[in-house]
Scaffold this motif. Sequence first.
Motif, PDB file in Angstrom:
ATOM      1  N   PHE A  60       0.831  -1.209   0.000  1.00  0.00           N
ATOM      2  CA  PHE A  60       0.000   0.000   0.000  1.00  0.00           C
ATOM      3  C   PHE A  60       0.867   1.261   0.000  1.00  0.00           C
ATOM      4  CE2 PHE A  60      -1.605   3.109   3.229  1.00  0.00           C
ATOM      5  CZ  PHE A  60      -2.424   3.821   2.381  1.00  0.00           C
ATOM      6  N   TYR A  61       1.939   1.255   0.783  1.00  0.00           N
ATOM      7  CA  TYR A  61       2.860   2.399   0.793  1.00  0.00           C
ATOM      8  C   TYR A  61       3.439   2.635  -0.600  1.00  0.00           C
ATOM      9  CZ  TYR A  61       3.023   2.626   5.945  1.00  0.00           C
ATOM     10  OH  TYR A  61       2.725   2.785   7.279  1.00  0.00           O
ATOM     11  N   ASN A  62       3.846   1.541  -1.269  1.00  0.00           N
ATOM     12  CA  ASN A  62       4.438   1.665  -2.606  1.00  0.00           C
ATOM     13  C   ASN A  62       3.412   2.170  -3.621  1.00  0.00           C
ATOM     14  OD1 ASN A  62       6.700   1.155  -4.486  1.00  0.00           O
ATOM     15  ND2 ASN A  62       5.278  -0.335  -5.362  1.00  0.00           N
ATOM     16  N   LYS A  63       2.202   1.624  -3.546  1.00  0.00           N
ATOM     17  CA  LYS A  63       1.139   2.028  -4.475  1.00  0.00           C
ATOM     18  C   LYS A  63       0.799   3.509  -4.310  1.00  0.00           C
ATOM     19  CE  LYS A  63      -3.694   0.998  -5.619  1.00  0.00           C
ATOM     20  NZ  LYS A  63      -4.890   0.210  -5.218  1.00  0.00           N
ATOM     21  N   THR A  64       0.701   3.950  -3.066  1.00  0.00           N
ATOM     22  CA  THR A  64       0.399   5.356  -2.790  1.00  0.00           C
ATOM     23  C   THR A  64       1.518   6.251  -3.292  1.00  0.00           C
ATOM     24  OG1 THR A  64      -0.808   4.673  -0.808  1.00  0.00           O
ATOM     25  CG2 THR A  64      -0.214   6.995  -0.966  1.00  0.00           C
ATOM     26  N   TRP A  65       2.764   5.822  -3.119  1.00  0.00           N
ATOM     27  CA  TRP A  65       3.922   6.604  -3.562  1.00  0.00           C
ATOM     28  C   TRP A  65       3.906   6.749  -5.090  1.00  0.00           C
ATOM     29  CZ3 TRP A  65       7.610   8.731  -0.242  1.00  0.00           C
ATOM     30  CH2 TRP A  65       8.717   9.310  -0.855  1.00  0.00           C
ATOM     31  N   VAL A  66       3.605   5.650  -5.780  1.00  0.00           N
ATOM     32  CA  VAL A  66       3.553   5.685  -7.253  1.00  0.00           C
ATOM     33  C   VAL A  66       2.454   6.636  -7.726  1.00  0.00           C
ATOM     34  CG1 VAL A  66       3.003   4.317  -9.315  1.00  0.00           C
ATOM     35  CG2 VAL A  66       4.528   3.377  -7.553  1.00  0.00           C
ATOM     36  N   GLU A  76      15.226   2.436   0.376  1.00  0.00           N
ATOM     37  CA  GLU A  76      15.592   3.036   1.657  1.00  0.00           C
ATOM     38  C   GLU A  76      14.400   3.754   2.290  1.00  0.00           C
ATOM     39  OE1 GLU A  76      17.030   3.712  -1.201  1.00  0.00           O
ATOM     40  OE2 GLU A  76      19.009   2.744  -1.093  1.00  0.00           O
ATOM     41  N   THR A  77      13.624   4.441   1.451  1.00  0.00           N
ATOM     42  CA  THR A  77      12.443   5.165   1.948  1.00  0.00           C
ATOM     43  C   THR A  77      11.386   4.188   2.458  1.00  0.00           C
ATOM     44  OG1 THR A  77      12.875   6.888   0.292  1.00  0.00           O
ATOM     45  CG2 THR A  77      10.711   6.904   1.366  1.00  0.00           C
ATOM     46  N   ALA A  78      11.198   3.095   1.719  1.00  0.00           N
ATOM     47  CA  ALA A  78      10.215   2.088   2.136  1.00  0.00           C
ATOM     48  C   ALA A  78      10.591   1.496   3.497  1.00  0.00           C
ATOM     49  CB  ALA A  78      10.124   0.981   1.090  1.00  0.00           C
ATOM     50  N   THR A  79      11.879   1.186   3.666  1.00  0.00           N
ATOM     51  CA  THR A  79      12.348   0.640   4.944  1.00  0.00           C
ATOM     52  C   THR A  79      12.154   1.643   6.075  1.00  0.00           C
ATOM     53  OG1 THR A  79      14.001  -0.688   3.785  1.00  0.00           O
ATOM     54  CG2 THR A  79      14.340  -0.344   6.149  1.00  0.00           C
ATOM     55  N   MET A  80      12.471   2.913   5.773  1.00  0.00           N
ATOM     56  CA  MET A  80      12.341   3.949   6.787  1.00  0.00           C
ATOM     57  C   MET A  80      10.880   4.129   7.208  1.00  0.00           C
ATOM     58  SD  MET A  80      13.250   8.010   6.588  1.00  0.00           S
ATOM     59  CE  MET A  80      11.814   8.305   5.555  1.00  0.00           C
ATOM     60  N   LEU A  81       9.962   4.171   6.213  1.00  0.00           N
ATOM     61  CA  LEU A  81       8.546   4.354   6.516  1.00  0.00           C
ATOM     62  C   LEU A  81       8.002   3.191   7.360  1.00  0.00           C
ATOM     63  CD1 LEU A  81       7.014   5.778   3.199  1.00  0.00           C
ATOM     64  CD2 LEU A  81       7.186   6.939   5.403  1.00  0.00           C
ATOM     65  N   TRP A  82       8.414   1.974   7.004  1.00  0.00           N
ATOM     66  CA  TRP A  82       7.941   0.825   7.765  1.00  0.00           C
ATOM     67  C   TRP A  82       8.513   0.826   9.185  1.00  0.00           C
ATOM     68  CZ3 TRP A  82       4.154  -2.197   8.278  1.00  0.00           C
ATOM     69  CH2 TRP A  82       4.249  -3.370   9.028  1.00  0.00           C
ATOM     70  N   SER A  83       9.794   1.173   9.317  1.00  0.00           N
ATOM     71  CA  SER A  83      10.417   1.242  10.641  1.00  0.00           C
ATOM     72  C   SER A  83       9.724   2.281  11.516  1.00  0.00           C
ATOM     73  CB  SER A  83      11.905   1.592  10.517  1.00  0.00           C
ATOM     74  OG  SER A  83      12.588   0.602   9.800  1.00  0.00           O
ATOM     75  N   ILE A  84       9.381   3.426  10.917  1.00  0.00           N
ATOM     76  CA  ILE A  84       8.677   4.469  11.664  1.00  0.00           C
ATOM     77  C   ILE A  84       7.300   3.973  12.083  1.00  0.00           C
ATOM     78  CG2 ILE A  84       7.571   6.746  11.434  1.00  0.00           C
ATOM     79  CD1 ILE A  84       9.922   7.570   9.656  1.00  0.00           C
ATOM     80  N   THR A  85       6.607   3.285  11.170  1.00  0.00           N
ATOM     81  CA  THR A  85       5.264   2.769  11.470  1.00  0.00           C
ATOM     82  C   THR A  85       5.292   1.842  12.672  1.00  0.00           C
ATOM     83  OG1 THR A  85       4.701   2.889   9.124  1.00  0.00           O
ATOM     84  CG2 THR A  85       3.269   1.546  10.516  1.00  0.00           C
ATOM     85  N   VAL A  86       6.318   1.002  12.752  1.00  0.00           N
ATOM     86  CA  VAL A  86       6.409   0.033  13.852  1.00  0.00           C
ATOM     87  C   VAL A  86       6.892   0.696  15.136  1.00  0.00           C
ATOM     88  CG1 VAL A  86       7.566  -2.059  14.654  1.00  0.00           C
ATOM     89  CG2 VAL A  86       6.763  -1.911  12.286  1.00  0.00           C
ATOM     90  N   SER A  87       7.970   1.474  15.046  1.00  0.00           N
ATOM     91  CA  SER A  87       8.626   1.976  16.260  1.00  0.00           C
ATOM     92  C   SER A  87       7.952   3.192  16.873  1.00  0.00           C
ATOM     93  CB  SER A  87      10.091   2.312  15.957  1.00  0.00           C
ATOM     94  OG  SER A  87      10.177   3.333  14.978  1.00  0.00           O
ATOM     95  N   GLU A 131      -6.007   3.407   3.988  1.00  0.00           N
ATOM     96  CA  GLU A 131      -5.914   2.906   2.610  1.00  0.00           C
ATOM     97  C   GLU A 131      -6.963   3.563   1.722  1.00  0.00           C
ATOM     98  OE1 GLU A 131      -5.437  -1.370   0.341  1.00  0.00           O
ATOM     99  OE2 GLU A 131      -6.982  -1.159   1.873  1.00  0.00           O
ATOM    100  N   ILE A 132      -8.198   3.664   2.223  1.00  0.00           N
ATOM    101  CA  ILE A 132      -9.269   4.296   1.436  1.00  0.00           C
ATOM    102  C   ILE A 132      -8.925   5.747   1.128  1.00  0.00           C
ATOM    103  CG2 ILE A 132     -11.716   4.976   1.486  1.00  0.00           C
ATOM    104  CD1 ILE A 132     -12.179   2.561   3.351  1.00  0.00           C
ATOM    105  N   SER A 133      -8.296   6.423   2.081  1.00  0.00           N
ATOM    106  CA  SER A 133      -7.926   7.833   1.909  1.00  0.00           C
ATOM    107  C   SER A 133      -6.616   7.994   1.139  1.00  0.00           C
ATOM    108  CB  SER A 133      -7.792   8.503   3.279  1.00  0.00           C
ATOM    109  OG  SER A 133      -8.960   8.340   4.038  1.00  0.00           O
ATOM    110  N   LYS A 134      -5.963   6.877   0.804  1.00  0.00           N
ATOM    111  CA  LYS A 134      -4.673   6.891   0.089  1.00  0.00           C
ATOM    112  C   LYS A 134      -3.636   7.722   0.847  1.00  0.00           C
ATOM    113  CE  LYS A 134      -6.844   6.146  -4.413  1.00  0.00           C
ATOM    114  NZ  LYS A 134      -7.031   6.610  -5.803  1.00  0.00           N
ATOM    115  N   SER A 135      -3.581   7.495   2.149  1.00  0.00           N
ATOM    116  CA  SER A 135      -2.666   8.260   3.003  1.00  0.00           C
ATOM    117  C   SER A 135      -1.961   7.326   3.976  1.00  0.00           C
ATOM    118  CB  SER A 135      -3.450   9.335   3.764  1.00  0.00           C
ATOM    119  OG  SER A 135      -2.642   9.937   4.750  1.00  0.00           O
ATOM    120  N   PHE A 136      -0.680   7.048   3.710  1.00  0.00           N
ATOM    121  CA  PHE A 136       0.075   6.233   4.666  1.00  0.00           C
ATOM    122  C   PHE A 136       0.399   7.043   5.920  1.00  0.00           C
ATOM    123  CE2 PHE A 136       3.205   7.574   1.379  1.00  0.00           C
ATOM    124  CZ  PHE A 136       3.981   8.441   2.147  1.00  0.00           C
ATOM    125  N   GLU A 137       0.318   8.382   5.803  1.00  0.00           N
ATOM    126  CA  GLU A 137       0.525   9.218   6.989  1.00  0.00           C
ATOM    127  C   GLU A 137      -0.529   8.935   8.066  1.00  0.00           C
ATOM    128  OE1 GLU A 137       2.175  11.504   3.458  1.00  0.00           O
ATOM    129  OE2 GLU A 137       0.343  10.375   3.904  1.00  0.00           O
TER     130      GLU A 137
END
Length: 525
Positions: A60-66, A76-87, A131-137
């Motif tokens: 979903f993060y990749n799809k929204t970014w595209v 690197e950005t994908a890893t960072m976003l996922w790490s932030i989401t978890v931590s 996901e519906i709002s297309k916002s990983f933020e």
Amino acid sequence: MKKPKGGHDDHKVSSDPGVEKQSITACLLSAAFFGALGSSFLYGYNLSVVNAPALYIKAFYNKTWVERYGNPIPAETATMLWSITVSIFAIGGLFGALSVSFIIKVVGRRGTLLLNNIFAVIAALLLSLGEISKSFEMLIIGRIVMGVNSGVALSALPMYLGEISPRHIRGFIGQFNSILICLGVFTGQVLGLPELLGQESRWNFLFSFLAVPAILQLCVLPFLPESPRYLLMEKRDEKAAEKAFQRFLGKKDVSQELEEVHAEARAQDNLHTVSVLQMLRSPAVRWQLITIIVTMACYQLCGLNAIWYYTNGILREAGFAENILPYITLSTGAVETLAAIISGLVIERIGRKPLLIFGFSSMAVFFSLLTVFLYFQNSVAWLPYLSYVCILAVIAAFCSGPGGIPFVLTGELFEQPYRPAAFMIAGTVNWLSNFAVGLLFPFIQEKLQSFAFLVFVVVCILGSTYLCVVLPETKNKTFMDISLSFARINKMPCPPPGHEIELTLSITPDKNGKTQEVTKMESFF
């Protein structure tokens, strides 16, 4: 003088041991269960719920970014976003722990638990609609909001449970916190199965579920009493405190319980809630504070969180197919829950101190064996199975004591004025240690490989040694008993057993049922 039946004879001020061990009431059980359901259960659920949909969330993060930028998301950005989401969950928890003493002061223990549900509902909306709002933020903000909820819950709930429980079952009721954490972890694992909500089209509902326990708590907890200790010692409302005691204990005559709280109030220099800074400066609670800091740090640094890193890898080495790993991993959640329940059932017989020492010592033993098995697992075909048995044993050892008793102790080692500040400090240590493990363990594991668990062996040994030397047993003791147990090590004057004659602060009811302060000379025998 005839000694009261069945109790201590250390001193008569704080422990009137003739407390009749009445049966547990439905009101008390309901408060413990529904209090924990909307609090610690959600914390446990959030520890495991992100594991199953991890691949779908990253997609979903990749799809929204595209869709936003026209290019795939950089690795690197994908890893960072996922790490932030978890931590970032731990960062939210720290904010919650830092704010809890202020919220409790305004709305009380039960009021804080009820107010905290707002964070759970907001988080559920943000996480499920991202996901519906297309916002990983929205997912990242939802995780931090849920962290705030957990930070508040892990302080307010143990405080509430400790204050509403008769002392002979205070540990048992307090362990509802641990049991519901484990049940939350297990529920997250079950709902994350592919047949349920662990699919690409359904992962949003895993986060929608967060609102269910919160709403259940909102439906039940308002009809259950506030902490009688809070009502009497902080709100000075003896009538409400008496009614609360009557409902929780299921009996009309609660004069003994009220007098116990009065005695604790009289022993305090003042009844105002102590700030964190005042607590850090106070010699009267110095070793209680050190004990809680050590115990809470060991709770996070003992290595349980790191165990999950190895579980799937060990199962693969043992030859289990990838598609059945989620079902086998359920055994970890089941063992965790079962061990927590057994701990809750035996805590009042065995005691807090033995369970903590046994838990940390057993973890050290099984971590040592796990290190050996991991080192030789490529040489012997059946060693991965023993490694997995060690993982289950570590989890069971953790939940037998270290997984829940630190929260019980935080409520027991401090009297009323110190308690909010104590939970604030304990919560801060808890969440900072949690964040440190998540941040540092990948680097430790990279450098030490299978020997990484030896770090946790050292932590467990040091923790159990400290507890063996310093911690007194607290089961079936009043809060004043426990404070007096620390008086010697804190180098504070200890009143002589059998009687204390001092200028004290008493609380007596006025004609409106409220209470007023009266300074008088009191003698206790």
